[in-house]
Scaffold this motif. Structure first.
Motif, PDB file in Angstrom:
ATOM      1  N   ILE A 107       0.861  -1.170   0.027  1.00  0.00           N
ATOM      2  CA  ILE A 107       0.001   0.119   0.215  1.00  0.00           C
ATOM      3  C   ILE A 107       0.924   1.372   0.171  1.00  0.00           C
ATOM      4  O   ILE A 107       0.711   2.003  -0.881  1.00  0.00           O
ATOM      5  N   ASN A 108       1.568   1.183   0.954  1.00  0.00           N
ATOM      6  CA  ASN A 108       2.522   2.641   1.147  1.00  0.00           C
ATOM      7  C   ASN A 108       3.749   2.685   0.121  1.00  0.00           C
ATOM      8  O   ASN A 108       3.844   3.992  -0.493  1.00  0.00           O
ATOM      9  N   GLU A 109       4.233   1.619  -0.185  1.00  0.00           N
ATOM     10  CA  GLU A 109       5.462   1.840  -1.151  1.00  0.00           C
ATOM     11  C   GLU A 109       5.209   1.722  -2.637  1.00  0.00           C
ATOM     12  O   GLU A 109       5.826   2.113  -3.525  1.00  0.00           O
ATOM     13  N   ILE A 112      -0.133   3.317  -3.322  1.00  0.00           N
ATOM     14  CA  ILE A 112      -0.544   4.644  -3.413  1.00  0.00           C
ATOM     15  C   ILE A 112       0.362   5.555  -4.116  1.00  0.00           C
ATOM     16  O   ILE A 112      -0.100   6.692  -4.680  1.00  0.00           O
ATOM     17  N   LYS A 116      -1.046   8.274  -6.593  1.00  0.00           N
ATOM     18  CA  LYS A 116      -0.753   9.541  -6.602  1.00  0.00           C
ATOM     19  C   LYS A 116      -0.329   9.946  -7.984  1.00  0.00           C
ATOM     20  O   LYS A 116      -0.622  11.285  -8.550  1.00  0.00           O
ATOM     21  N   ASN A 143      -7.469   0.328   4.478  1.00  0.00           N
ATOM     22  CA  ASN A 143      -6.250   0.619   4.159  1.00  0.00           C
ATOM     23  C   ASN A 143      -6.030   1.809   3.050  1.00  0.00           C
ATOM     24  O   ASN A 143      -5.321   2.566   3.076  1.00  0.00           O
ATOM     25  N   ASN A 146      -7.601   5.446   4.365  1.00  0.00           N
ATOM     26  CA  ASN A 146      -6.602   5.802   5.128  1.00  0.00           C
ATOM     27  C   ASN A 146      -5.427   6.402   4.491  1.00  0.00           C
ATOM     28  O   ASN A 146      -4.962   7.581   4.762  1.00  0.00           O
ATOM     29  N   ASN A 147      -4.869   5.715   3.540  1.00  0.00           N
ATOM     30  CA  ASN A 147      -3.771   6.191   3.096  1.00  0.00           C
ATOM     31  C   ASN A 147      -3.861   7.026   1.536  1.00  0.00           C
ATOM     32  O   ASN A 147      -3.099   7.949   1.410  1.00  0.00           O
ATOM     33  N   GLN A 149      -6.189   9.558   1.501  1.00  0.00           N
ATOM     34  CA  GLN A 149      -6.334  10.788   2.065  1.00  0.00           C
ATOM     35  C   GLN A 149      -5.081  11.742   2.117  1.00  0.00           C
ATOM     36  O   GLN A 149      -5.238  12.868   1.981  1.00  0.00           O
ATOM     37  N   ASN A 150      -3.891  11.117   2.109  1.00  0.00           N
ATOM     38  CA  ASN A 150      -2.698  12.119   2.010  1.00  0.00           C
ATOM     39  C   ASN A 150      -2.422  12.475   0.464  1.00  0.00           C
ATOM     40  O   ASN A 150      -1.545  13.318   0.425  1.00  0.00           O
ATOM     41  N   TYR A 181     -13.577   3.065  10.166  1.00  0.00           N
ATOM     42  CA  TYR A 181     -13.233   4.292   9.458  1.00  0.00           C
ATOM     43  C   TYR A 181     -13.952   5.458   9.572  1.00  0.00           C
ATOM     44  O   TYR A 181     -15.204   5.399   9.034  1.00  0.00           O
TER      45      TYR A 181
END
Length: 194
Positions: A107-109, A112, A116, A143, A146-147, A149-150, A181
């Motif tokens: 998700i993060n690496e 997303i 983006k 997940n 939550n991610n 939204q950044n 959530y």
């Protein structure tokens, strides 16, 4: 519960307002909305999303649709090669395969940042998040929300969710309780100004 046509008429009326597009009247909250629907209506909802996108775009409101399933396949094919995921699936048991997918689609690496990039190169005034039910269980909806939204700050996001959302808990397919959530609004409750 509204039928699909009524629900999408409300969506069009809500999304096409200046207040919605300019993210006003949210009390400082992030512009995230969940549009829940019955999983049994998936085919009708898919057609309605396409129609809503066309209607909005014909009225000068560009939409970026982020289909999680299509995005996941795109990333997997880039990482492994076209269609190689099927060979991998044959070699592994279910748990190993799920872990491999989650690793590829971190998700993060990975996921997303990929989303983006789509957002950054888009001129959209609203983002649609679709394909949530298709990527379960290797991508969990809370997940993503939550991610996301950044990175999805320039325009409101509408997540089309096959299940229930009561303003604090997501229930995928109306059966599987996801983590709580709290940061999104149920768009069914979005009030239009008279």
């Amino acid at each position: 519960m509204k039928n699909v046509a009524e629900g999408f008429e409300h969506l069009y009326k809500s999304i096409s307002t200046q207040d919605f597009l300019e993210m006003k009247s949210l009390g400082g909250e992030i512009p995230f909305f969940v549009s829940p629907y019955e999983a049994k209506d998936q085919v009708e909802v898919d057609k309605a999303i396409k129609g809503l996108k066309n209607k909005l775009e014909n009225h000068g409101i560009p939409v970026l649709e982020i289909n999680l399933y299509d995005t996941a396949i795109e990333i997997i094919n880039q990482e492994l090669g076209e269609g190689e995921i099927f060979a991998l699936e044959k070699e592994m048991d279910k748990d190993e395969f799920k872990q491999a997918l989650q690793s590829i689609l971190d998700i993060n690496e990975v996921l997303i940042p990929h989303i983006k990039q789509k957002i950054d190169t888009s001129r959209a005034k609203v983002y649609f998040l679709t394909g949530i039910g298709l990527v379960f269980p290797f991508i969990r909806s809370h997940n993503i929300l939550n991610n996301l939204q950044n990175v999805a700050k320039e325009a409101p996001t509408v997540a089309f969710f096959p299940g229930k959302y009561n303003g604090y808990a997501l229930e995928l397919f109306g059966l599987l309780k996801d983590d709580n959530y709290y940061r999104a609004f149920n768009i069914d409750n979005y009030k239009l100004k008279a």
